[in-house]
Design a protein around this motif. Structure first.
Motif, short mmCIF file in Angstrom:
data_model
loop_
_atom_site.label_atom_id
_atom_site.label_comp_id
_atom_site.label_asym_id
_atom_site.label_seq_id
_atom_site.Cartn_x
_atom_site.Cartn_y
_atom_site.Cartn_z
N GLY A 234 -49.60 45.44 83.65
CA GLY A 234 -50.71 44.34 83.84
C GLY A 234 -50.83 43.05 83.31
N SER A 270 -54.94 47.49 80.91
CA SER A 270 -56.45 47.40 81.25
C SER A 270 -56.44 46.42 81.09
CB SER A 270 -57.07 47.85 79.99
OG SER A 270 -56.17 47.45 79.26
N GLU A 273 -54.35 40.73 87.13
CA GLU A 273 -54.71 41.23 88.73
C GLU A 273 -53.17 41.59 88.78
OE1 GLU A 273 -57.30 38.77 90.74
OE2 GLU A 273 -58.82 40.04 90.01
N PRO A 287 -57.48 44.58 90.79
CA PRO A 287 -57.22 44.77 89.01
C PRO A 287 -56.20 45.98 89.03
CG PRO A 287 -59.65 44.99 90.07
CD PRO A 287 -59.18 44.33 91.07
N SER A 288 -55.49 44.87 87.96
CA SER A 288 -54.31 46.08 87.30
C SER A 288 -54.73 47.16 87.07
CB SER A 288 -53.05 45.63 86.86
OG SER A 288 -53.00 44.31 86.25
N ASP A 290 -56.66 49.35 88.70
CA ASP A 290 -56.50 49.79 89.72
C ASP A 290 -55.27 50.19 89.89
OD1 ASP A 290 -59.60 49.03 89.69
OD2 ASP A 290 -59.65 47.74 91.09
N ARG A 317 -60.86 42.33 77.33
CA ARG A 317 -61.36 43.09 78.30
C ARG A 317 -62.66 42.95 78.92
NH1 ARG A 317 -55.82 43.30 76.65
NH2 ARG A 317 -54.37 44.43 77.80
N ARG A 318 -62.66 43.15 80.38
CA ARG A 318 -64.15 43.61 80.41
C ARG A 318 -64.38 45.10 80.41
NH1 ARG A 318 -63.79 45.08 85.55
NH2 ARG A 318 -62.27 45.50 86.12
N VAL A 321 -64.06 48.45 81.89
CA VAL A 321 -62.50 49.22 81.41
C VAL A 321 -63.08 49.95 80.88
CG1 VAL A 321 -60.44 48.95 80.32
CG2 VAL A 321 -61.08 47.24 83.09
#
Length: 411
Positions: A234, A270, A273, A287-288, A290, A317-318, A321
């Motif tokens: 990521g 996490s 992209e 997104p990485s 994913d 981090r979102r 996640v």
């Protein structure tokens, strides 16, 4: 250096670390590096509950960095840019790292002070707890030649090995070997003989393409020696280096997995992209995490692919996640606890209040965690992750039983 340049560097340094410059204006910036945890916090129900169901002897921090500036003949080297006020972002970034490790006020003994602080923090955990300390390879070019000018910092294998040998009750170590080095297999065999528990890579910074056939002989040796590869995937914000951000794509780790290597994806990819290379080398960005999830859900990699949960609670981090990792309880047997120390000691990077506001953390835990962090960032990170929740789901106790993962079948 004028005030404007310093403040610009302060904000840029925080952004590089993932905290965002705006956070600095809203809260305490520097770690006060306090001593032992106050009894009222150490004995708090929230802290004591974190140890319920956990055997401290099985709890290893699977992601911890050695750091320093190379004084005291430690062997550590940092890029001169990090020592120069002409490069304010990198200069302040170094200050954050050293302050987080409480080694910023130790002229002439920074490296030693960093290790002493780690020793004290480990001593503040339950007896049996250990940290896996990372060596960190320098960048190399396509011909396997070292490129120190592209290297942010270098922690030799011998440095990590010797620190672990000096404090065996607290530390284990992971080597870091570039797969294009002519002597990479010999170096790996020597590190395994000297007790290395894993190999650490950060591909974009070190100049490693994990999907390159040139890595095959190294992968074959890793599989033969049963040493796991802990590798970043990521987006990377904390360490600059040789470029090639696409080499951090999780899908590029398939080559190692297909060689039988046990691979730990740091931070569960996490952040950021990457191109969906299953749809072509220049496939759409997704997104990485994913792509990490796609690999995790491939049945053939069930016993080989793992993720560590270091850095998942950082501000960059979102929140979705974090929730996803907690909810995917089918992944929990393949997740490993790690702190990414010294990052938990950089105060702007983690906001317990933000996590509580999104119901990922009980509100009552926030003041306990805020106080705990100023005294022991390792314990802070452990208690925080034991408190994470998504509805009625929590990270399983097995996530924190990391020691067996590092037992090699081939000794």
């Amino acid at each position: 250096m004028n005030r404007r340049r310093f403040l610009t560097g302060l904000g840029a340094g925080a952004a590089l670390l993932g905290g965002g410059g705006a956070a600095l204006a809203r809260q305490r910036v520097w770690n006060p590096c306090r001593a032992s945890v106050p009894p009222a916090i150490a004995d708090h129900d929230i802290v004591r509950a974190a140890w319920d169901g956990i055997d401290p002897a099985q709890l290893w921090d699977a992601h911890a960095h050695l750091a320093g500036i190379g004084d005291g003949a430690s062997g550590i080297r940092i890029n001169p840019r990090m020592l120069s006020l002409l490069h304010p972002a990198e200069y302040v970034q170094r200050l954050f790292y050293l302050n987080a490790g409480c080694a910023h006020q130790a002229p002439g003994r920074v490296d030693q002070s960093y290790v002493e602080r780690l020793h004290n923090l480990a001593d503040g955990m339950a007896p049996g707890f250990k940290l896996l300390l990372f060596a960190f390879e320098q960048a190399h070019d396509a011909d396997g030649r070292p490129r120190p000018e592209l290297t942010a910092f270098h922690v030799p294998d011998a440095t990590a090995r010797d620190v672990a040998r000096a404090h065996p009750a607290y530390f284990e170590w992971a080597c870091s070997i570039h797969p294009l080095r002519e002597d990479c297999v010999e170096a790996l065999e020597a590190a395994a003989k000297d007790g290395a528990r894993a190999v650490k890579w950060l591909p974009p910074a070190m100049g490693i393409d994990p999907a390159s056939p040139a890595c095959d002989r190294f992968y074959a040796a890793l599989a033969r020696l049963d040493l796991p590869l802990i590798t970043h995937a990521g987006e990377e914000k904390a360490v600059a280096g040789a470029g090639h951000p696409e080499w951090g794509n999780p899908l590029r780790l398939r080559r190692a997995l297909e060689h039988g290597v046990r691979v730990v994806v740091a931070h569960c990819a996490s952040l950021g992209e990457d191109a969906d290379e299953d749809r072509g080398r220049h496939g759409p960005k997704v997104p990485s995490i994913d792509l990490f999830a796609r690999l995790m859900d491939e049945p053939r990699f069930a016993g080989r692919l793992f993720g560590d949960i270091s850095a998942i609670t950082l501000r960059n981090r979102r929140l979705a996640v974090i929730r996803r990792l907690v909810e995917r309880d089918d992944w929990h047997p393949r997740l490993l606890f790690g702190t990414d120390y010294p990052l938990p000691g950089i105060l702007p990077l983690v906001s317990p209040a933000r996590l509580a506001a999104d119901d990922l953390l009980p509100a009552a835990a926030v003041p306990v965690l805020e106080t705990l962090r100023e005294h022991n960032p390792l314990l802070f990170d452990f208690v925080l992750k034991r408190q994470l929740r998504a509805g009625d789901r929590r990270l399983a106790a097995s996530v924190f039983a990391t020691r067996p993962f590092f037992d090699r079948k081939t000794a």
